[in-house]
Scaffold this active site. Structure first.
Site, PDB file in Angstrom:
ATOM      1  CG  ASP A 142      -1.906   1.128   1.265  1.00 14.83           C
ATOM      2  OD1 ASP A 142      -2.143   1.744   0.202  1.00 14.83           O
ATOM      3  OD2 ASP A 142      -2.421   1.437   2.351  1.00 14.83           O
ATOM      4  CG  LEU A 143       4.915   0.841  -0.693  1.00 11.49           C
ATOM      5  CD1 LEU A 143       6.114   0.297  -1.456  1.00 11.49           C
ATOM      6  CD2 LEU A 143       5.352   1.430   0.642  1.00 11.49           C
ATOM      7  CD  GLU A 144      -2.055   5.628   0.281  1.00  8.63           C
ATOM      8  OE1 GLU A 144      -2.181   6.866   0.458  1.00  8.63           O
ATOM      9  OE2 GLU A 144      -2.824   4.794   0.792  1.00  8.63           O
ATOM     10  CG  ASN A 145       4.236   8.688  -0.025  1.00 10.93           C
ATOM     11  OD1 ASN A 145       3.588   9.683  -0.306  1.00 10.93           O
ATOM     12  ND2 ASN A 145       4.132   8.075   1.139  1.00 10.93           N
TER      13      ASN A 145
ATOM     14  CD  GLN B 250      -5.736   3.390  -1.247  1.00 11.21           C
ATOM     15  OE1 GLN B 250      -6.046   4.494  -0.803  1.00 11.21           O
ATOM     16  NE2 GLN B 250      -4.516   2.892  -1.140  1.00 11.21           N
TER      17      GLN B 250
END
Length: 555
Positions: A379-382, A439
């Site tokens: 869930d790496l959002e960067n 998401q």
């Protein structure tokens, strides 16, 4: 018995009249750097860690046939100077001597000893001598001999002396490898200047090694241990490395990962390891409608790519690690999968090199062993590098086995094109990927697979964007719909459970669609995901009570 100059050490130096303190002009005199600076005849020499006279190594040379196991070095000397030559010997016949002195060559010997014995002689260099060969050897048909702490003490001939060793730094990169029911394999990064390493198990010395890996044996089955390692040399022992946890396999073999299977249609929920105003939960509080529980989140460490997990006992009203581990086992006994999620809005884990990919895989495998997690959620959002994340996940899969659960939770922008790093990663690991729960929130408007723009918060947004993944190469079983559990769980994009169910029906059977209707149906669609089980609980579990049975009732 006559002395045979079968081996030699040469010393080179410069003439001069300046007076200075005598030094040991021999290099690697204690064999702490293996056979560096030394040459042994016929490959007869090696270094050993026991017995030693000083430091952590000694020379062992074995005569054979017509070879007396001669080892020699050339050293720098000063012309017209006197040098004291000495060494400590043990074992079979051992000789020590110097040749090429420019005056009278010298030697001395010992007929063998079970204890360390010092050999000593001296020589004077000629008026033009700048190098001398110093040697040691054994004798024909005799046992192997040991030599340590050689000294050629006299004026500096221009070559100087080896610097005194300094205590090495603590090893980095300690990681758990293959485990059995009675052993744990460990590896770490080599440390400059180290000649050996000591492995600690639960604070006690377990084993020593000269390499940067070791296997600790004699362990109990299905048990977690804490490991650390230190680096050593003649100067002493480093501080301990950062500790890692390793769990042995269950009796009878197999991997500690329980490998609970994921149902054909599954509901994923994120469990919060913190209190942000939602209902504070234990894992045991998570309703049975959830098939995959993603523990949020793993924490980054100072080692690039590596992660750890710290249970927020204080924020979770005193929930202990032992209770948490017991609850994981109870969920698994009920057929659920508990995985560790990496990332989140504030996650700062970066996997962008071979080293960080290795650290990522090794550290996650350690967590799987420690807590019994079934797998990992990305869930790496960067930002994400598909090349190295692929390497990391494949490495983890090889360690954990085919039962490993791998889920992903990219943002909508990450799955708009197969050329995106997240999408490429998903396709790269398609053979080991469980599900991508994109998401569908905090997004705004996005393009659907028909090229039209759809706004979040509608059936069309869910179906038209899911279509991109379904037509872009992922199997229907690898696509799930990720939505907020309540209006409080996200900044935007909340849809009622009935909208989620309608979108699932549209994709699975072509019913209950909005204006967008896919060109074909995907009855194998995996299911749905929500952030989070805690926000769901805050709303009386309204989301899971409605979506859970619907997912499980899909064809």
């Amino acid at each position: 018995m006559a002395v045979l100059a079968a081996g030699a050490l040469t010393v080179t130096g410069l003439a001069g009249n300046a007076q200075a303190a005598d030094i040991n002009v021999a290099k690697n005199a204690g064999f702490e750097s293996g056979l560096a600076n030394w040459t042994c005849s016929g490959g007869s020499g090696t270094t050993v860690s026991s017995p030693v006279h000083g430091g952590t190594a000694a020379l062992k040379a074995t005569p054979s046939g017509q070879d007396t196991a001669r080892c020699a070095q050339t050293v720098a000397v000063k012309p017209g100077s006197t040098y004291t030559l000495s060494s400590w010997v043990q074992g079979g016949y051992a000789y020590l001597g110097a040749s090429g002195t420019g005056t009278t060559d010298v030697s001395t010997w010992s007929p063998g000893s079970g204890n360390w014995t010092q050999l000593t002689t001296s020589f004077k260099t000629g008026p033009n001598t700048t190098s001398v060969e110093v040697y040691t050897h054994g004798w024909y048909g005799q046992a192997a001999y040991l030599v340590d702490d050689v000294s050629v003490n006299g004026p500096d001939g221009g070559g100087g002396t080896d610097p005194e060793p300094t205590i090495p730094a603590a090893p980095a990169g300690l990681a758990v490898g293959t485990t059995t029911s009675s052993s744990v394999a460990l590896s770490w990064n080599a440390v400059s200047g180290a000649t050996g390493y000591t492995v600690y198990r639960d604070g006690q010395k377990a084993t020593t090694t000269t390499g940067n890996s070791a296997t600790v044996t004699g362990l109990a089955a299905d048990t977690a241990y804490q490991f650390a390692v230190t680096a050593t040399n003649a100067a002493g022992e480093s501080v301990k490395s950062a500790a890692v946890s390793g769990r042995t396999a269950k009796e009878g073999g197999g991997n500690p990962n329980p490998g609970t299977s994921v149902p054909k249609h599954a509901v994923t929920g994120y469990w919060q390891n913190f209190n942000n105003g939602a209902t504070v939960q234990k894992l045991s509080d998570v309703p049975a409608n959830y098939d995959i529980i993603a523990v949020s989140f793993a924490d980054a460490t100072s080692t690039p790519g590596a992660v750890t997990f710290n249970l927020d006992t204080a924020g979770l009203n005193g929930y202990t690690v032992d209770q948490f581990k017991a609850d994981i086992k109870a969920k698994q006994a009920a057929g659920k999968n508990v995985i560790i999620s990496v990332g989140g809005e504030k996650g700062s884990v970066s996997v962008n090199s071979d080293a960080s990919a290795t650290n990522f895989a090794n550290s996650l495998y350690s967590l799987i062993q420690e807590y019994g997690f079934n797998g990992v959620d990305i869930d790496l959002e960067n930002g994400l590098n598909s090349t190295y994340m692929t390497k990391a996940l494949r490495s983890l899969s090889q360690k954990a086995g085919s039962g490993l659960v791998i889920t992903m939770a990219p943002q909508t922008i990450d799955m708009q094109s197969t050329g995106g790093e997240y999408f490429k990663t998903a396709l790269n690991i398609k053979d080991i990927l469980t599900v991508v729960n994109m998401q569908y929130y905090n997004s705004g408007a996005m393009l659907g697979c028909d090229g039209k723009v759809y706004s979040q918060g509608s059936v069309d947004f869910l179906t038209a964007l899911a279509c991109i993944q379904l037509e872009g190469g992922l199997a229907p079983s690898q696509v799930g719909l990720g939505v907020p559990a309540s209006t409080s769980a996200a900044g935007g994009g909340y849809v009622s459970p009935s909208v989620v169910n309608a979108a699932l029906d549209c994709l699975a059977s072509g019913t209950n669609c909005g204006s967008f209707k896919p060109s074909k149906t995907y009855p194998g669609i995996r299911g749905a995901m929500t952030w989070s089980t805690a926000w769901d609980a805050k709303s009386g579990n309204a989301w899971s009570n409605a979506v859970g049975p619907h997912v499980h009732g899909l064809p």
